[in-house]
Motif scaffolding. Structure first.
Motif, short mmCIF file in Angstrom:
data_model
loop_
_atom_site.label_atom_id
_atom_site.label_comp_id
_atom_site.label_asym_id
_atom_site.label_seq_id
_atom_site.Cartn_x
_atom_site.Cartn_y
_atom_site.Cartn_z
N ARG A 27 -6.60 0.45 -1.51
CA ARG A 27 -5.15 0.32 -1.41
C ARG A 27 -4.48 1.68 -1.55
NH1 ARG A 27 -2.72 -3.89 -5.39
NH2 ARG A 27 -0.85 -3.09 -4.32
N GLY A 28 -4.97 2.48 -2.47
CA GLY A 28 -4.40 3.81 -2.64
C GLY A 28 -4.56 4.67 -1.39
N GLU A 29 -5.72 4.57 -0.72
CA GLU A 29 -5.92 5.33 0.51
C GLU A 29 -4.94 4.88 1.60
OE1 GLU A 29 -9.97 4.75 1.47
OE2 GLU A 29 -10.76 6.03 -0.16
N THR A 30 -4.68 3.56 1.67
CA THR A 30 -3.72 3.05 2.66
C THR A 30 -2.32 3.58 2.40
OG1 THR A 30 -5.04 1.03 2.89
CG2 THR A 30 -2.77 0.96 3.68
N VAL A 31 -1.93 3.60 1.12
CA VAL A 31 -0.61 4.12 0.77
C VAL A 31 -0.51 5.60 1.08
CG1 VAL A 31 0.98 4.50 -1.14
CG2 VAL A 31 -0.22 2.32 -0.97
N ASP A 32 -1.58 6.36 0.84
CA ASP A 32 -1.57 7.79 1.16
C ASP A 32 -1.38 8.03 2.65
OD1 ASP A 32 -1.87 8.64 -1.45
OD2 ASP A 32 -4.08 8.67 -1.37
N GLU A 33 -2.00 7.21 3.49
CA GLU A 33 -1.81 7.36 4.94
C GLU A 33 -0.36 7.08 5.34
OE1 GLU A 33 -4.61 4.80 6.77
OE2 GLU A 33 -6.36 6.01 6.21
N LYS A 34 0.26 6.08 4.73
CA LYS A 34 1.66 5.79 5.04
C LYS A 34 2.56 6.94 4.63
CE LYS A 34 1.27 0.74 4.75
NZ LYS A 34 1.72 -0.49 4.06
N ILE A 35 2.27 7.51 3.48
CA ILE A 35 3.09 8.64 3.02
C ILE A 35 2.95 9.83 3.96
CG2 ILE A 35 3.32 10.32 1.15
CD1 ILE A 35 2.59 8.11 -0.81
N LYS A 36 1.75 10.07 4.47
CA LYS A 36 1.56 11.17 5.41
C LYS A 36 2.37 10.94 6.69
CE LYS A 36 -3.07 12.49 3.83
NZ LYS A 36 -4.50 12.57 4.20
N ARG A 37 2.40 9.71 7.22
CA ARG A 37 3.17 9.43 8.42
C ARG A 37 4.67 9.63 8.18
NH1 ARG A 37 -0.50 4.99 9.00
NH2 ARG A 37 1.10 3.57 8.18
N LEU A 38 5.11 9.22 6.98
CA LEU A 38 6.53 9.42 6.65
C LEU A 38 6.85 10.90 6.53
CD1 LEU A 38 7.06 6.54 4.07
CD2 LEU A 38 7.85 6.62 6.44
N ASP A 39 5.93 11.71 6.03
CA ASP A 39 6.17 13.15 5.94
C ASP A 39 6.33 13.75 7.33
OD1 ASP A 39 6.10 13.25 3.16
OD2 ASP A 39 3.92 13.63 3.06
#
Length: 237
Positions: A27-39
């Motif tokens: 789950r943490g890896e999924t959230v990290d990917e979303k944060i990268k796209r938002l950046d």
């Protein structure tokens, strides 16, 4: 009855700490990917804001950027929460592994203790002391045997050591007197009373006109002793 009440389902075993930790990490890896796209999206909006003039268009871009920034903050909060959960699970996992190690250590110590007790029953301090005493006695007997085998035969028991020392001193004195004369032992010195010429019956040396002239070589035969050979007639007469 089974159709009326149904069959009792077996409960699934609860998830292990490792399973829960793996699930949270995913789950943490999924959230990290979303944060990268938002950046990436925020960076694009930032460039658009720089290029547009102040006005409604720029305000619209800022509104979209603000919405993306709020989503990013939300995902970052979720990520921090997941990281905290993972940290707690890791702490529990370390504690559980430590307990398991302690259990194994206690089991090994109990087994070793039981084995040592069994071994100590067969080994007693008193037996070791008795064995050491027996070994010392055997060594003493062995020394006595060696001394007995090393004894000399036909040696009187009543010999006085003082008498032996006196005889030894006298022997050394005699040896000193023998070596004083001419620095040669007596057994190597010639015997004055022993007349070698008389025993060999040698003739006297020639004199007068019979003497060998100077400068001539004596060709007379000599015997094995280096002396003039005695004529056979002299020996027969």
């Amino acid at each position: 009855m089974k159709r009326v009440f149904g069959i009792k389902k077996d409960k699934e075993p609860p998830p292990s700490i490792q399973d829960a930790s793996d699930r949270i990490n995913k789950r943490g890896e999924t959230v990290d990917e979303k944060i990268k796209r938002l950046d990436v999206e925020l960076a694009r909006y930032k460039e658009q804001i720089k290029k547009t003039r102040p006005g409604p268009a720029q305000e619209a871009v800022k509104a979209r950027a603000m919405r993306v920034l709020k989503q990013k903050k939300m995902y970052e909060g979720q990520r921090d929460m997941l990281y905290n959960q993972t940290y707690n699970l890791d702490q529990v996992s370390f504690a559980a592994e430590g307990i398991k190690d302690a259990q194994q250590t206690m089991s090994a110590l109990k087994s070793a203790n039981k084995e040592l007790k069994g071994m100590m029953k067969t080994v007693k301090i008193q037996d070791i002391d008795n064995l050491q005493d027996e070994m010392m006695d055997l060594m003493d007997v062995s020394s006595e045997i060696q001394e007995s085998l090393g004894r000399s035969y036909n040696v009187p028991d009543d010999i006085d050591e003082d008498d032996l020392m006196g005889e030894l001193d006298a022997l050394e004195a005699d040896m000193g007197l023998e070596t004083e004369e001419d620095g040669m032992p007596s057994y190597l010195q010639p015997d004055k009373e022993h007349d070698l010429d008389g025993e060999l019956n040698l003739p006297s040396a020639p004199s007068g006109h019979n003497a060998m002239p100077a400068g001539r070589v004596n060709t007379q035969a000599v015997d094995e002793m280096g002396l003039p050979a005695v004529p056979r007639a002299s020996l027969r007469g």
